[in-house]
Structures are given as structure tokens and as C-alpha cells.
Motif scaffolding. Structure first.
Motif: not given
Length: 256
Positions: A7-14, A44-53, A68-72
Motif C-alpha cells: 500500500d505504501a508503494a502504491s501511494a507514492r507520487i509518480s 518518489e523514492r523509498d526515503d520519501g524524497q522526490l526525484d524531479v527530472q 526535493i521534498g513534498r512541500d516544495e
């Protein structure tokens, strides 16, 4: 109730997100503002940070990734659920690989002082992606080094309208390009360059300081003083700006 790993994986931002910025095109009476939309792949990575490309015009991920983080993300990016990638890419495409290799070769030759060979490599990259930031900076630096100001101005006109050119990931090349514009006597271009950067990052005191140096290089002491005042308003302890202000005061009143 705990959340399962699945469930956690499916909730990740992508997905695809966008940024909308206003860019100034042209100068003087012909200047106009236009809205520029840039698209990004966000994962979104495993550590909660987001890769933006960044995405190219044909929706291919390209260039370095920014974390970046979710807030940004929520503050500065807009979701584009209707825009889906033709395919999910975990590695560079052959086209992207060829661009990166050409740019890397260009950088190598330019640092060796072999500007014509470097230009050839950068042109190979630009033939595949005219908006490649590193290739544009690189070929522009080649032209400036050779004193080919007409060609350098053509590259400048492209660079100054590329939002990505003013992002932190290109900071080193950004600084080198601006310094070389000024040293080559291209003071109008240097001023426009730093003003464009300030449109995107008005709270950067160093940009105001660099604008002051470009204005002074052209002989516009008033504009230089205004830029220095803006710099010191943001950072009253900016040592170089304070020294510059003292220099301008001594120049104005040599007997004081």
C-alpha cells in the motif's frame, strides 16, 4: 492500523508535473512577456524524497535529477494527470545517451582549449536537442573565447530564454557564462542575463552584485549603485558589495 509495504508503494507520487513561469522576450519597446510551461517526471523514492527530472518536447526524461521534498512539490509544481508518458523510462534512451556523450566530449575539449573541436561536439548535441543547457553554455563559451561575438549573441538569445539555464544544477556554467560575457565586453548581454536570472530568483543578493558589475562595466554608475543597494538590502554584510560601494564613493568624491 498499519499500512502494508504494498500500500505504501502504491501511494507514492509518480507522474508528470509542470511549472509555469513568465518569461520576458525581447528588449526595449519590443519586449513582451509570455508564459512558459516546463514539464517534469516526478518519482518518489523509498526515503520519501522526490526525484524531479525535466522532460523533452517528445516527453522523454532528460538531464540530471533534482531531489526535493513534498512541500516544495506542492508549492512549486502542478500535477498534470491528463499528460502521461508514452513509456516509463528507467534508463536513458539512445538519443539521450548520444546527447550526453557529445556534451561530455565537448566539455573535455573546451577545458583543453580545443574550442573548434568542442564546438563540433556541442553542435552534435544541439542538432538532437536545441534546448540542451550544457551544450548551449558550452558552445557559447567557445564563441566568447574566440571573440566571435555575433555567434555568441545568437547563443545568448537561446540561453536567456531557457528557464533550466538558471537552475541550481547549472550554477557553475551559469556563473562562468555571465563572467565571460562581461569580460568580453558584452555588457548589454551581461545585464540582460542577470536581470533574467533575477526574474526567477529576485532574492539572490549575488545576482544583484553581478548585475552591478555588468552595469559598471558599461559605464552606467547609477545602475550599478542601484543594483548594489538591492544587494545590500538583502545582505548588509555582503563584503564585495560594500567594497564596491566604497569604491564608487571614492570615485565620485576623490578628495573625501
Amino acid at each position: 492500523m498499519t499500512q502494508s509495504p504494498q500500500d505504501a508503494a502504491s501511494a507514492r507520487i509518480s507522474g508528470v508535473f509542470s511549472q509555469k513561469k513568465t518569461a520576458k522576450i525581447g528588449t526595449g519597446t519590443t519586449a513582451r512577456k509570455t508564459e512558459v510551461v516546463t514539464y517534469f517526471l516526478v518519482c518518489e523514492r523509498d526515503d520519501g524524497q522526490l526525484d524531479v527530472q525535466a522532460l523533452t518536447a517528445d516527453d522523454q526524461p532528460f538531464g540530471p535529477k533534482k531531489q526535493i521534498g513534498r512541500d516544495e512539490l506542492l508549492a512549486n509544481y502542478f500535477p498534470e494527470p491528463q499528460k502521461t508518458l508514452a513509456r516509463q523510462v528507467s534508463a536513458l534512451s539512445p538519443k539521450e545517451m548520444e546527447i550526453q556523450k557529445a556534451v561530455a566530449r565537448g566539455d573535455k575539449f573546451r577545458k583543453r582549449g580545443e574550442s573548434f573541436t568542442a564546438e563540433f561536439e556541442y553542435n552534435k548535441a544541439l542538432a538532437l536537442d536545441m534546448g540542451n543547457v550544457r551544450a548551449n553554455f558550452g558552445i557559447g563559451l567557445c564563441y566568447i573565447a574566440r571573440g566571435e561575438q555575433a555567434k555568441a549573441r545568437e547563443v545568448f538569445e537561446r540561453v536567456v530564454h531557457l528557464d533550466a539555464a538558471f537552475q541550481d544544477e547549472h550554477k557553475h556554467l551559469f556563473n562562468e557564462f555571465g563572467i565571460n560575457l562581461r569580460k568580453a565586453g558584452m555588457h548589454d548581454e551581461a545585464q540582460e542575463y542577470y536581470r533574467r536570472a533575477l526574474d526567477l530568483s529576485s532574492e539572490d543578493e549575488n545576482l544583484h552584485y553581478n548585475l552591478a558589475r555588468a552595469a559598471f562595466g558599461k559605464g552606467d554608475v547609477k545602475a550599478a549603485a542601484q543594483a548594489l543597494a538591492a544587494c545590500l538590502a538583502l545582505n548588509p554584510e555582503h563584503a564585495e558589495a560594500r567594497q564596491f560601494v566604497d569604491y564608487l564613493k571614492r570615485k565620485k568624491n576623490p578628495d573625501s
